[in-house]
Design a protein around this motif. Structure first.
Motif, PDB file in Angstrom:
ATOM      1  N   LYS A  59       8.298  14.975  -5.119  1.00  0.00           N
ATOM      2  CA  LYS A  59       9.450  14.361  -4.473  1.00  0.00           C
ATOM      3  C   LYS A  59       8.920  13.394  -3.413  1.00  0.00           C
ATOM      4  O   LYS A  59       8.014  13.732  -2.631  1.00  0.00           O
ATOM      5  N   THR A  60       9.460  12.182  -3.367  1.00  0.00           N
ATOM      6  CA  THR A  60       8.972  11.187  -2.410  1.00  0.00           C
ATOM      7  C   THR A  60      10.134  10.543  -1.671  1.00  0.00           C
ATOM      8  O   THR A  60      11.274  10.553  -2.128  1.00  0.00           O
ATOM      9  N   GLU A  61       9.813   9.958  -0.528  1.00  0.00           N
ATOM     10  CA  GLU A  61      10.810   9.202   0.228  1.00  0.00           C
ATOM     11  C   GLU A  61      10.125   8.067   0.966  1.00  0.00           C
ATOM     12  O   GLU A  61       9.048   8.241   1.541  1.00  0.00           O
ATOM     13  N   ASN A  62      10.765   6.896   0.950  1.00  0.00           N
ATOM     14  CA  ASN A  62      10.274   5.700   1.627  1.00  0.00           C
ATOM     15  C   ASN A  62      11.236   5.380   2.763  1.00  0.00           C
ATOM     16  O   ASN A  62      12.414   5.121   2.533  1.00  0.00           O
ATOM     17  N   LEU A  63      10.723   5.407   3.991  1.00  0.00           N
ATOM     18  CA  LEU A  63      11.551   5.120   5.156  1.00  0.00           C
ATOM     19  C   LEU A  63      11.376   3.657   5.552  1.00  0.00           C
ATOM     20  O   LEU A  63      10.571   3.311   6.418  1.00  0.00           O
ATOM     21  N   ASP A  64      12.091   2.790   4.845  1.00  0.00           N
ATOM     22  CA  ASP A  64      12.155   1.358   5.166  1.00  0.00           C
ATOM     23  C   ASP A  64      10.789   0.680   5.199  1.00  0.00           C
ATOM     24  O   ASP A  64      10.536  -0.203   6.032  1.00  0.00           O
ATOM     25  N   SER A  65       9.903   1.092   4.312  1.00  0.00           N
ATOM     26  CA  SER A  65       8.566   0.498   4.168  1.00  0.00           C
ATOM     27  C   SER A  65       7.725   0.588   5.439  1.00  0.00           C
ATOM     28  O   SER A  65       6.779  -0.180   5.619  1.00  0.00           O
ATOM     29  N   ARG A  66       8.070   1.525   6.309  1.00  0.00           N
ATOM     30  CA  ARG A  66       7.277   1.768   7.503  1.00  0.00           C
ATOM     31  C   ARG A  66       6.407   3.013   7.329  1.00  0.00           C
ATOM     32  O   ARG A  66       5.254   3.044   7.743  1.00  0.00           O
ATOM     33  N   ILE A  67       6.978   4.021   6.712  1.00  0.00           N
ATOM     34  CA  ILE A  67       6.300   5.292   6.521  1.00  0.00           C
ATOM     35  C   ILE A  67       6.993   6.018   5.373  1.00  0.00           C
ATOM     36  O   ILE A  67       8.170   5.758   5.082  1.00  0.00           O
ATOM     37  N   GLY A  68       6.273   6.864   4.684  1.00  0.00           N
ATOM     38  CA  GLY A  68       6.865   7.594   3.580  1.00  0.00           C
ATOM     39  C   GLY A  68       6.190   8.948   3.435  1.00  0.00           C
ATOM     40  O   GLY A  68       5.237   9.261   4.162  1.00  0.00           O
TER      41      GLY A  68
ATOM     42  N   ALA B 107       0.833  -1.212   0.000  1.00  0.00           N
ATOM     43  CA  ALA B 107       0.000   0.000   0.000  1.00  0.00           C
ATOM     44  C   ALA B 107       0.863   1.256   0.000  1.00  0.00           C
ATOM     45  O   ALA B 107       0.554   2.236  -0.686  1.00  0.00           O
ATOM     46  N   LEU B 108       1.955   1.230   0.773  1.00  0.00           N
ATOM     47  CA  LEU B 108       2.855   2.386   0.794  1.00  0.00           C
ATOM     48  C   LEU B 108       3.556   2.556  -0.550  1.00  0.00           C
ATOM     49  O   LEU B 108       3.648   3.678  -1.072  1.00  0.00           O
ATOM     50  N   LEU B 109       4.049   1.455  -1.118  1.00  0.00           N
ATOM     51  CA  LEU B 109       4.714   1.542  -2.416  1.00  0.00           C
ATOM     52  C   LEU B 109       3.771   2.100  -3.481  1.00  0.00           C
ATOM     53  O   LEU B 109       4.171   2.921  -4.323  1.00  0.00           O
ATOM     54  N   ASP B 110       2.512   1.669  -3.434  1.00  0.00           N
ATOM     55  CA  ASP B 110       1.542   2.151  -4.419  1.00  0.00           C
ATOM     56  C   ASP B 110       1.272   3.642  -4.238  1.00  0.00           C
ATOM     57  O   ASP B 110       1.226   4.394  -5.212  1.00  0.00           O
ATOM     58  N   ALA B 111       1.091   4.081  -2.991  1.00  0.00           N
ATOM     59  CA  ALA B 111       0.820   5.506  -2.741  1.00  0.00           C
ATOM     60  C   ALA B 111       2.005   6.372  -3.162  1.00  0.00           C
ATOM     61  O   ALA B 111       1.823   7.449  -3.738  1.00  0.00           O
ATOM     62  N   LEU B 112       3.213   5.912  -2.883  1.00  0.00           N
ATOM     63  CA  LEU B 112       4.396   6.665  -3.305  1.00  0.00           C
ATOM     64  C   LEU B 112       4.515   6.693  -4.825  1.00  0.00           C
ATOM     65  O   LEU B 112       4.934   7.700  -5.403  1.00  0.00           O
ATOM     66  N   LYS B 113       4.121   5.601  -5.465  1.00  0.00           N
ATOM     67  CA  LYS B 113       4.124   5.573  -6.931  1.00  0.00           C
ATOM     68  C   LYS B 113       3.114   6.572  -7.484  1.00  0.00           C
ATOM     69  O   LYS B 113       3.392   7.291  -8.457  1.00  0.00           O
ATOM     70  N   GLN B 114       1.936   6.649  -6.861  1.00  0.00           N
ATOM     71  CA  GLN B 114       0.946   7.631  -7.297  1.00  0.00           C
ATOM     72  C   GLN B 114       1.478   9.053  -7.109  1.00  0.00           C
ATOM     73  O   GLN B 114       1.251   9.928  -7.950  1.00  0.00           O
ATOM     74  N   ALA B 115       2.180   9.283  -6.000  1.00  0.00           N
ATOM     75  CA  ALA B 115       2.775  10.606  -5.771  1.00  0.00           C
ATOM     76  C   ALA B 115       3.845  10.904  -6.819  1.00  0.00           C
ATOM     77  O   ALA B 115       3.943  12.035  -7.318  1.00  0.00           O
ATOM     78  N   ASP B 116       4.641   9.885  -7.157  1.00  0.00           N
ATOM     79  CA  ASP B 116       5.638  10.042  -8.224  1.00  0.00           C
ATOM     80  C   ASP B 116       4.965  10.416  -9.542  1.00  0.00           C
ATOM     81  O   ASP B 116       5.431  11.301 -10.273  1.00  0.00           O
ATOM     82  N   GLU B 117       3.857   9.736  -9.839  1.00  0.00           N
ATOM     83  CA  GLU B 117       3.134   9.994 -11.082  1.00  0.00           C
ATOM     84  C   GLU B 117       2.581  11.415 -11.124  1.00  0.00           C
ATOM     85  O   GLU B 117       2.412  12.001 -12.203  1.00  0.00           O
TER      86      GLU B 117
ATOM     87  N   ALA C 119       5.360  12.480   0.513  1.00  0.00           N
ATOM     88  CA  ALA C 119       5.472  13.243  -0.724  1.00  0.00           C
ATOM     89  C   ALA C 119       5.519  14.703  -0.334  1.00  0.00           C
ATOM     90  O   ALA C 119       4.839  15.119   0.613  1.00  0.00           O
ATOM     91  N   GLU C 120       6.313  15.510  -1.070  1.00  0.00           N
ATOM     92  CA  GLU C 120       6.509  16.889  -0.665  1.00  0.00           C
ATOM     93  C   GLU C 120       6.491  17.836  -1.852  1.00  0.00           C
ATOM     94  O   GLU C 120       6.897  17.478  -2.964  1.00  0.00           O
ATOM     95  N   TYR C 121       6.022  19.053  -1.580  1.00  0.00           N
ATOM     96  CA  TYR C 121       6.003  20.107  -2.605  1.00  0.00           C
ATOM     97  C   TYR C 121       6.339  21.442  -1.952  1.00  0.00           C
ATOM     98  O   TYR C 121       5.952  21.709  -0.809  1.00  0.00           O
ATOM     99  N   GLY C 122       7.023  22.291  -2.690  1.00  0.00           N
ATOM    100  CA  GLY C 122       7.265  23.656  -2.252  1.00  0.00           C
ATOM    101  C   GLY C 122       8.689  23.889  -1.794  1.00  0.00           C
ATOM    102  O   GLY C 122       9.559  23.024  -1.900  1.00  0.00           O
ATOM    103  N   ALA C 123       8.919  25.080  -1.279  1.00  0.00           N
ATOM    104  CA  ALA C 123      10.230  25.494  -0.810  1.00  0.00           C
ATOM    105  C   ALA C 123      10.065  26.271   0.483  1.00  0.00           C
ATOM    106  O   ALA C 123       8.969  26.716   0.832  1.00  0.00           O
ATOM    107  N   GLY C 124      11.170  26.432   1.207  1.00  0.00           N
ATOM    108  CA  GLY C 124      11.131  27.172   2.457  1.00  0.00           C
ATOM    109  C   GLY C 124      11.748  26.371   3.585  1.00  0.00           C
ATOM    110  O   GLY C 124      11.848  25.139   3.514  1.00  0.00           O
TER     111      GLY C 124
END
Length: 455
Positions: free
Chosen positions: A69-78, A55-65, A80-85
């Motif tokens: 920018k995405t990050e997966n922390l050892d398949s425990r939590i991940g 489920a996490l891999l799929d959600a991160l893939k959707q965010a990639d699509e 997606a991010e947007y913006g600057a600051g």
């Protein structure tokens, strides 16, 4: 006047994007719901089981699509991010679900839309809102709003079993949000979440009892009203068999369910099976019973602003030669958790039972006058009209994971609450409205001048 026109234009662009991507978003939610992300057998690659990992891999893939920018922390939590600051605000949701027990009229992992309703485990809690949050973030990006801080959608996979995923996020020294919300409860906004004490209470079984007790099981999780209980035990004169069927509900509102374990205990407390089992059944019958506000345990307490104590018997079972039960106890503001612990321990001891473990999630309370609550209330009122008030709930959400976060959506007042129940469902139009509200709230939090005094 110029600022109001700009806000109106930002909302128009957000709405336009979400209308254009409606089918894509619903397909993404369906894709997520079709993954059976109930906590399972852990492995090195899948610490909470294969379902939550997928489920996490799929959600991160959707965010990639969607281009984030995405990050997966050892398949425990991940995330997606947007913006600057330098600062970051967050939307925190989860992709794990409770088991799909009970009688469903629609396949819990098919994600069908029927008569405008989307059915499936997780469509409300919390996959629909999480995938919706990714599209809300994309809508904010599309709007061109000038943001002062980054927006991060954080996606955990162990919320239903203790939120160890967020603990891992913190252990990894990941950036903490300066403010945020979780779409894991209801509108207009949650200012208080009751504290939660989860007790595991039990006793050692003699070899004789273990040899005669062939079946003793009920429940799926501490935070779900026990829907089924079954016992089969050999006796001197033959055997004792019993099966009880109840109705599941969330432990935050156990009065909405029918507890099969309590029903069984009330009958079994009148017979003699084995000393250890008899003690456990009498404990349930005498100190828990049908009422759910802790009167039998001597822990009933009511706070005018935040409600009353609730008690749920979640699991009955045998593990490693011990019989055990779980109690999920929610307490309101001004109730003392240490007093609750002492009273439960005293009652358990009177029936020769021991407390084997206690898990505590402290009460979360934000002043109704805090800037964070006022900001989220303002977003809600602009769309739904004035008159609503912040609410207190018995359920625990991810908002407790961070000190500056509140629960905001996805359920609207009057909407059917079928979270953790059979035929979990979300009215598509209301789900779309909740996603729009999330987008507006993201934009407000990320462009506000100051957040230091938001608590």
């Amino acid at each position: 006047m110029k600022e109001q026109k700009m806000k109106h234009e930002i909302k128009r662009r957000i709405d336009q994007y979400l209308e254009q991507t409606e089918k894509q978003m619903l397909d993404g939610i369906k894709r997520s719901v079709q993954i059976q992300s109930v906590k399972g057998e852990p492995s090195k690659e899948a610490p909470f089981g294969e379902g939550p990992r997928l489920a996490l891999l799929d959600a991160l893939k959707q965010a990639d699509e969607l281009g984030f920018k995405t990050e997966n922390l050892d398949s425990r939590i991940g995330f997606a991010e947007y913006g600057a600051g330098e600062e970051m605000v967050a939307v925190l949701g989860h992709l794990d679900v409770v088991p799909a027990i009970g009688e469903w009229t629609h396949d819990p992992f098919c994600a069908e839309i029927y008569d405008g309703m989307l059915y499936g485990r997780g469509v409300l809690d919390d996959k629909g809102p999480v995938i919706g949050a990714l599209y809300a973030l994309a809508a904010v990006r599309h709007s061109g709003v000038d943001l002062k801080r980054r927006i991060r959608v954080i996606m955990g996979t162990d919320e239903e079993s203790g939120s160890s995923c967020v603990a891992y996020y913190k252990e990894r020294k990941q950036e903490l949000p300066v403010a945020g919300f979780t779409p894991d409860a209801c509108f207009p906004v949650i200012f208080c979440e009751k504290g939660c004490l989860v007790f595991e209470i039990g006793c050692e079984l003699s070899k004789e009892t273990l040899g005669r007790l062939q079946k003793f099981r009920g429940g799926t999780a501490p935070n779900v009203v026990m829907e089924e209980f079954e016992i089969h035990m050999l006796t001197e004169g033959g055997s004792c068999s019993m099966y009880k069927k109840g109705r599941s509900a969330h432990a935050a509102a156990p009065s909405l369910g029918i507890n099969a374990g309590v029903a069984a205990a009330k009958e079994l407390a009148q017979v003699r099976l084995a000393p250890e089992i008899d003690d456990m059944m009498r404990f349930i019958a005498d100190y828990i019973g049908d009422e759910t506000q802790g009167k039998g345990l001597g822990i009933d307490h009511t706070d005018e602003e935040t409600g009353c104590v609730s008690v749920n018997l979640g699991i009955l079972g045998i593990r490693e030669g011990r019989a055990y039960l779980t109690l999920d106890i929610r307490y309101p503001n001004n109730a003392d958790p240490e007093w609750i612990k002492k009273e439960v321990e005293r009652k358990a001891s009177s029936r020769n039972l021991e407390i084997q473990s206690i898990r505590h999630s402290p009460l979360m309370y934000l002043s109704k006058e805090s800037a964070l609550i006022k900001t989220l209330m303002n977003v809600y009122e602009q769309e739904m009209g004035a008159g609503a008030k912040p609410v207190a709930i018995g359920g625990g959400t991810y908002a407790k994971s961070f000190s500056n976060m509140a629960a905001f959506g996805p359920l609207f007042p009057g909407q059917k609450d079928c979270i953790h129940q059979p035929d979990e469902q979300a009215e598509v139009e209301l789900l779309k409205k909740a996603v729009r509200m999330m987008a507006y709230a993201m934009a407000e939090l990320a462009q506000a001048e100051e957040v230091n005094e938001w608590m």
